[in-house]
Design a protein around this motif. Sequence first.
Motif, PDB file in Angstrom:
ATOM      1  N   ALA A  70       0.829  -1.205   0.000  1.00 43.67           N
ATOM      2  CA  ALA A  70       0.000   0.000   0.000  1.00 43.67           C
ATOM      3  C   ALA A  70       0.864   1.256   0.000  1.00 43.67           C
ATOM      4  O   ALA A  70       0.559   2.249  -0.674  1.00 43.67           O
ATOM      5  CB  ALA A  70      -0.929  -0.010   1.210  1.00 43.67           C
ATOM      6  N   ALA A  71       1.966   1.217   0.759  1.00 47.29           N
ATOM      7  CA  ALA A  71       2.860   2.372   0.812  1.00 47.29           C
ATOM      8  C   ALA A  71       3.506   2.630  -0.542  1.00 47.29           C
ATOM      9  O   ALA A  71       3.632   3.778  -0.981  1.00 47.29           O
ATOM     10  CB  ALA A  71       3.930   2.152   1.876  1.00 47.29           C
ATOM     11  N   ALA A  72       3.910   1.562  -1.216  1.00 48.41           N
ATOM     12  CA  ALA A  72       4.522   1.726  -2.534  1.00 48.41           C
ATOM     13  C   ALA A  72       3.532   2.333  -3.521  1.00 48.41           C
ATOM     14  O   ALA A  72       3.893   3.196  -4.335  1.00 48.41           O
ATOM     15  CB  ALA A  72       5.024   0.373  -3.042  1.00 48.41           C
ATOM     16  N   ALA A  73       2.285   1.904  -3.439  1.00 46.63           N
ATOM     17  CA  ALA A  73       1.263   2.434  -4.338  1.00 46.63           C
ATOM     18  C   ALA A  73       0.933   3.890  -4.021  1.00 46.63           C
ATOM     19  O   ALA A  73       0.427   4.611  -4.891  1.00 46.63           O
ATOM     20  CB  ALA A  73      -0.003   1.580  -4.252  1.00 46.63           C
ATOM     21  N   GLY A  74       1.214   4.321  -2.807  1.00 39.94           N
ATOM     22  CA  GLY A  74       0.856   5.672  -2.396  1.00 39.94           C
ATOM     23  C   GLY A  74       2.006   6.657  -2.349  1.00 39.94           C
ATOM     24  O   GLY A  74       1.882   7.732  -1.748  1.00 39.94           O
ATOM     25  N   LEU A  75       3.138   6.348  -2.983  1.00 35.74           N
ATOM     26  CA  LEU A  75       4.294   7.238  -2.921  1.00 35.74           C
ATOM     27  C   LEU A  75       4.002   8.621  -3.500  1.00 35.74           C
ATOM     28  O   LEU A  75       4.457   9.639  -2.969  1.00 35.74           O
ATOM     29  CB  LEU A  75       5.484   6.606  -3.641  1.00 35.74           C
ATOM     30  CG  LEU A  75       6.250   5.534  -2.867  1.00 35.74           C
ATOM     31  CD1 LEU A  75       7.283   4.868  -3.761  1.00 35.74           C
ATOM     32  CD2 LEU A  75       6.925   6.133  -1.634  1.00 35.74           C
ATOM     33  N   ASP A  76       3.242   8.684  -4.584  1.00 37.67           N
ATOM     34  CA  ASP A  76       2.921   9.990  -5.166  1.00 37.67           C
ATOM     35  C   ASP A  76       2.085  10.822  -4.202  1.00 37.67           C
ATOM     36  O   ASP A  76       2.289  12.045  -4.072  1.00 37.67           O
ATOM     37  CB  ASP A  76       2.176   9.809  -6.488  1.00 37.67           C
ATOM     38  CG  ASP A  76       3.077   9.308  -7.606  1.00 37.67           C
ATOM     39  OD1 ASP A  76       4.305   9.378  -7.457  1.00 37.67           O
ATOM     40  OD2 ASP A  76       2.545   8.836  -8.630  1.00 37.67           O
ATOM     41  N   ALA A  77       1.140  10.179  -3.531  1.00 41.77           N
ATOM     42  CA  ALA A  77       0.307  10.892  -2.564  1.00 41.77           C
ATOM     43  C   ALA A  77       1.146  11.389  -1.394  1.00 41.77           C
ATOM     44  O   ALA A  77       0.918  12.490  -0.871  1.00 41.77           O
ATOM     45  CB  ALA A  77      -0.820   9.985  -2.068  1.00 41.77           C
ATOM     46  N   MET A  78       2.124  10.598  -0.965  1.00 42.07           N
ATOM     47  CA  MET A  78       2.999  11.034   0.121  1.00 42.07           C
ATOM     48  C   MET A  78       3.790  12.264  -0.287  1.00 42.07           C
ATOM     49  O   MET A  78       3.961  13.200   0.499  1.00 42.07           O
ATOM     50  CB  MET A  78       3.941   9.904   0.518  1.00 42.07           C
ATOM     51  CG  MET A  78       3.272   8.751   1.267  1.00 42.07           C
ATOM     52  SD  MET A  78       2.568   9.251   2.867  1.00 42.07           S
ATOM     53  CE  MET A  78       4.054   9.648   3.773  1.00 42.07           C
ATOM     54  N   ALA A  79       4.279  12.270  -1.523  1.00 42.30           N
ATOM     55  CA  ALA A  79       5.012  13.451  -1.999  1.00 42.30           C
ATOM     56  C   ALA A  79       4.126  14.688  -1.967  1.00 42.30           C
ATOM     57  O   ALA A  79       4.592  15.803  -1.693  1.00 42.30           O
ATOM     58  CB  ALA A  79       5.536  13.196  -3.413  1.00 42.30           C
ATOM     59  N   GLY A  80       2.832  14.504  -2.223  1.00 39.94           N
ATOM     60  CA  GLY A  80       1.897  15.617  -2.211  1.00 39.94           C
ATOM     61  C   GLY A  80       1.651  16.209  -0.846  1.00 39.94           C
ATOM     62  O   GLY A  80       1.086  17.308  -0.734  1.00 39.94           O
ATOM     63  N   LEU A  81       2.087  15.503   0.218  1.00 44.42           N
ATOM     64  CA  LEU A  81       1.913  16.050   1.561  1.00 44.42           C
ATOM     65  C   LEU A  81       2.772  17.287   1.799  1.00 44.42           C
ATOM     66  O   LEU A  81       2.552  18.027   2.755  1.00 44.42           O
ATOM     67  CB  LEU A  81       2.257  14.987   2.615  1.00 44.42           C
ATOM     68  CG  LEU A  81       1.282  13.813   2.746  1.00 44.42           C
ATOM     69  CD1 LEU A  81       1.811  12.800   3.762  1.00 44.42           C
ATOM     70  CD2 LEU A  81      -0.101  14.304   3.162  1.00 44.42           C
ATOM     71  N   GLY A  82       3.748  17.506   0.922  1.00 41.96           N
ATOM     72  CA  GLY A  82       4.584  18.688   1.089  1.00 41.96           C
ATOM     73  C   GLY A  82       3.789  19.983   1.084  1.00 41.96           C
ATOM     74  O   GLY A  82       4.126  20.937   1.790  1.00 41.96           O
ATOM     75  N   ALA A  83       2.715  20.024   0.304  1.00 38.61           N
ATOM     76  CA  ALA A  83       1.891  21.238   0.266  1.00 38.61           C
ATOM     77  C   ALA A  83       1.205  21.471   1.609  1.00 38.61           C
ATOM     78  O   ALA A  83       1.096  22.616   2.080  1.00 38.61           O
ATOM     79  CB  ALA A  83       0.857  21.129  -0.855  1.00 38.61           C
ATOM     80  N   LEU A  84       0.737  20.384   2.247  1.00 33.68           N
ATOM     81  CA  LEU A  84       0.111  20.517   3.559  1.00 33.68           C
ATOM     82  C   LEU A  84       1.134  20.890   4.621  1.00 33.68           C
ATOM     83  O   LEU A  84       0.853  21.700   5.512  1.00 33.68           O
ATOM     84  CB  LEU A  84      -0.596  19.215   3.944  1.00 33.68           C
ATOM     85  CG  LEU A  84      -1.825  18.839   3.119  1.00 33.68           C
ATOM     86  CD1 LEU A  84      -2.449  17.549   3.650  1.00 33.68           C
ATOM     87  CD2 LEU A  84      -2.856  19.968   3.139  1.00 33.68           C
ATOM     88  N   ARG A  85       2.315  20.288   4.543  1.00 33.04           N
ATOM     89  CA  ARG A  85       3.383  20.655   5.491  1.00 33.04           C
ATOM     90  C   ARG A  85       3.721  22.129   5.366  1.00 33.04           C
ATOM     91  O   ARG A  85       3.852  22.846   6.371  1.00 33.04           O
ATOM     92  CB  ARG A  85       4.621  19.805   5.213  1.00 33.04           C
ATOM     93  CG  ARG A  85       5.805  20.131   6.121  1.00 33.04           C
ATOM     94  CD  ARG A  85       7.115  19.687   5.494  1.00 33.04           C
ATOM     95  NE  ARG A  85       7.383  20.407   4.241  1.00 33.04           N
ATOM     96  CZ  ARG A  85       8.274  20.020   3.354  1.00 33.04           C
ATOM     97  NH1 ARG A  85       8.970  18.906   3.539  1.00 33.04           N
ATOM     98  NH2 ARG A  85       8.476  20.733   2.252  1.00 33.04           N
TER      99      ARG A  85
END
Length: 398
Positions: free
Chosen positions: A258-273
């Motif tokens: 699941a984590a591998a499939a969600g790597l792009d979404a994790m990168a998108g957390l930069g905007a929230l940070r």
Amino acid sequence: MTRTRVYLDYNATAPLRPEAARAMTALFEAAAGAGTNPSSVHADGRAARKRLEDARAGVAALVGAKPADLVFVSGATEANNWVLARAPVDGLAVSAIEHDSVLAPARARAAAEGLPLVEIAADGDGVVTPAAVAAALDDLAARGARRPLVSVMVANNEVGTIQPVAEIAAEARARGALVHTDAVQAAGKTPLDMAALGVDALSVSAHKIGGPPGVGALVLCGGLALDPLIAGGGQERRYRSGTENLPGIVGFAAAAEAAAAGLDAMAGLGALRDRLEAAVVATAPEAVVFARKAERLANTSAFAVPGLKAETQMMHMDLAGVSVGSGSACSSGKVSPSHVLAAMGADADLCDGALRISLGWATTEAEVDRAAAAWGALYRRLAGSSAPAAGPTAGEVA
């Protein structure tokens, strides 16, 4: 199910992913009356063995490793201790911003065996440079070390700085050193490829990526061979005897997929940070955001305000229904000054007051805004600030 609290302490432990929970539940249901011992030779044991090896392949894929090189352990603390305490080396070079599960066994071994040890400094942005590693290895060579071990993490657990591990490994190999990296915080947050990193050993842990606690892995390849950790039945390539924790391992693999499939979404957390950090600085202009100029994990923010203690802030955030961290979460029940920030050259006042906010796979924009509002309220209460009651909007942040 609606969450009443905001959880922003993913670098300490991530909530269990539903994929991991389903995989573990399915295993328990399938194994009822059959057992889950992969070493048994009967059909039930062979079925358990297949589940184990499928899971090994799934976890290995997350870090770009060969399944045959991966050994399951109880967690990255065990993996790190195993490497630092037992690697066949004559010197140790570890970065000063490592997790205590690297620093403590390195210091203990150096004291017990008389091995030379260098703790490599980080710069003000939390980066361990290849030049600093090269200097440390030259120092060890001058003290007689011919085959040392270097240990530098892929990404820091407190400030999120991503280290140039591939360049560090190249410097180390040029000087005959072996290389270990703690990839706990990087796994599932940024792409990993063990071959590209050029390291000999890599540690990961399930609960950091939404798997269950109590299971992790050490990947061994290249020129590093370790003495067996536990003797007995010969499981895990005879490295770690004992019946494997198959339910935990299956959950680990499901979380890894699941984590591998969600790597792009994790990168998108930069905007929230960045949205959160902008709100903090708008409320408290004197706030210091650590490693802001460095390449960081998209989910991690660490900041401090002179005069505000971390423990006090955490208590107020907790009462407001927001869970955040401060430094490493592995010292149960205490909040201590950050050795990472001290190694980066931060003032003692800031080391005492740093908060770490880490986002994850289930974090929403509304939760980030609620956390920013809660922190702003505590700041005005504790510091007597006249700052505006609300942080900037998304448009103002941009």
